[in-house]
Enzyme design. Structure first.
Site, PDB file in Angstrom:
ATOM      1  N   CYS A   1       0.829  -1.302   0.149  1.00 38.47           N
ATOM      2  CA  CYS A   1       0.088   0.015  -0.009  1.00 38.47           C
ATOM      3  C   CYS A   1       0.774   1.194   0.099  1.00 38.47           C
ATOM      4  CB  CYS A   1      -0.690  -0.063   1.169  1.00 38.47           C
ATOM      5  SG  CYS A   1      -1.979   1.602   1.356  1.00 38.47           S
TER       6      CYS A   1
ATOM      7  N   CYS B   1      -0.441   4.109   2.106  1.00 34.57           N
ATOM      8  CA  CYS B   1      -0.122   3.950   3.428  1.00 34.57           C
ATOM      9  C   CYS B   1       1.138   4.482   3.813  1.00 34.57           C
ATOM     10  CB  CYS B   1      -0.699   2.708   3.952  1.00 34.57           C
ATOM     11  SG  CYS B   1      -2.140   2.183   3.559  1.00 34.57           S
ATOM     12  N   ASP B   2       2.140   3.901   3.053  1.00 34.84           N
ATOM     13  CA  ASP B   2       3.498   3.611   3.619  1.00 34.84           C
ATOM     14  C   ASP B   2       4.434   4.669   2.695  1.00 34.84           C
ATOM     15  OD1 ASP B   2       2.112   1.814   5.275  1.00 34.84           O
ATOM     16  OD2 ASP B   2       3.009   0.166   3.869  1.00 34.84           O
TER      17      ASP B   2
END
Lengths: 310, 109
Positions: free
Chosen positions: A118, A121-122
């Site tokens: 992801c 997200c990261d």
């Protein structure tokens, strides 16, 4: 979610069973530019949030719970969950897909320590460092482009010598100054330091057979998706790859069971096609309940139960 | 409201509120830009209510508090870590089903 919206508007007594949270893969999508009605695009999270609110406005009940299997009892379908069982006339399977694992050493061990599925997200954890992205489809290319906001350089590894991604994305990725594409090249191992933080990868050129190492701190894997259908085993015969076969009306071979979205065997898996599937499935489920069991636009409390598993 | 049971912890408070806690602490590392973090937030709030008195539940915003995530090598969110006696007892990365988090909490109790 669209199936839930249509079923709720049809005044069916509808429950949407959700394992984690409505939205699935869209939640991990930073920006959606191909869902009609949003000329500037929309964040994946906001799109999901809007869909959920819209469905809830018409009374869709969203229940958190994990469906473990389905079974049949005459004309009823039993939806077995970890803590309870629901008896329903119709089920729409809209469980989507989850990312495929690459299956190389270091992948599982270092997930969350540099290995990610992801970018939204990261990505911000990788400011000013080099990262690797694996894959050649729309998701891989979109995420590689997204990561250029943070990373000093993005290495895109693709096992073939051309990308599967759509034209506009191919153009963007091949001309981006921060992206280097490693054609016909696969990763064979992910390395980490003694804190178990990723520090590099070993790659293999499939054409020349040459291996090399690259010092990257992040490895983002987008090598495809696999359908969430293990709960259907023994109830429904699955297509190769675990997908659910349906006809054009989204009906499966089991009466009373429809499928919608990415979990279906089909060519194009997009939010807009999933929404279309959901509407079709809910419409047909309503007709089925009406003609087969004689429920017709009954008040919600006495209506025929219909379930949507997501 | 289950949300009342969730503490918001900063880098400065981390030692005192988490590492020195007399009961295990579940810390949810999150950020506003992360969809899956929003997805598990209601679950984390529910757990705070269900485990009240046995496990403390805290959230740490990684944008506002870079030190602690750096210390624990967190490079993905949501990451849930259960601290027991100042040590990492359990760690879960990504949005997962509630049953999996409950499993991790039961293990440390």
């Amino acid at each position: 979610m669209t199936a839930g919206l249509y079923a709720a508007r049809a005044r069916l007594n509808t429950r949407l069973m959700e394992k984690i949270s409505p939205g699935g893969q869209v939640l991990t999508t930073d920006w959606v530019d191909n869902y009609p009605g949003f000329p500037e695009g929309v964040s994946g999270f906001e799109l999901v949030d809007r869909m959920r609110k819209q469905a809830e406005r018409f009374g869709l009940e969203i229940v958190r719970g994990e469906v473990t299997r389905l079974s049949r009892e005459d004309d009823w379908i039993l939806v077995h969950m970890t803590e309870s069982t629901l008896r329903t006339r119709a089920v729409i399977v809209a469980t989507g897909t989850i990312p495929v694992k690459l299956g190389i050493p270091g992948e599982i061990e270092y997930t969350g320590k540099g290995v990610s599925y992801c970018a939204t997200c990261d990505g911000p954890f990788y400011r000013g460092v080099e990262v690797a992205v694996v894959g050649g489809g729309d998701t891989a290319v979109e995420e590689a482009l997204y990561l250029t906001r943070f990373a000093s350089k993005v290495h895109l590894f693709h096992r073939r010598d051309q990308l599967r991604a759509t034209g506009i994305l191919r153009e963007a990725v091949t001309t981006h100054p921060k992206i280097q594409i490693h054609w016909s090249t696969v990763l064979t191992e992910i390395h980490a330091d003694d804190r178990k933080l990723v520090r590099g990868v070993t790659h293999l050129d499939l054409k020349t057979g040459q291996t090399g190492q690259l010092p990257v701190e992040g490895v983002f894997l987008f090598v495809g998706q696999t359908p969430t259908t293990s709960f259907l085993q023994g109830f429904l015969e699955l297509a190769p790859g675990g997908y659910v076969d349906t006809d054009l009306e989204m009906a499966t071979v089991q009466p009373g069971v429809w499928a919608a979205g990415d979990v279906r065997s089909k060519v194009l898996r997009q939010i807009v096609t999933a929404a279309g599937d959901g509407a079709t499935a809910a419409f047909n489920a309503e007709k089925y309940i009406e003609t087969r069991f004689g429920y017709s636009h009954a008040p919600k409390t006495t209506g025929a139960p219909a379930g949507v598993a997501s | 409201m289950a949300g009342d049971n969730v503490l918001h912890v900063s880098d400065a408070e981390f030692d005192e509120m988490v590492l020195k806690s007399d009961i295990p602490v579940l810390v949810d590392f999150w950020a506003a830009w992360c969809g899956p973090c929003q997805a598990i937030a209601p679950t984390v709030e529910e757990l705070a209510g269900e485990f009240v008195g046995r496990i403390r539940v805290a959230k740490m915003n990684v944008d506002e508090n870079p030190k602690t995530p750096g210390k624990y090598g967190i490079r993905a969110i949501p990451t849930l870590i259960v601290f027991k006696g100042g040590q990492v007892a359990e760690q879960i990365t990504g949005a997962v089903a509630k049953s999996q988090i409950v499993g991790a909490l039961d293990k440390v109790l």
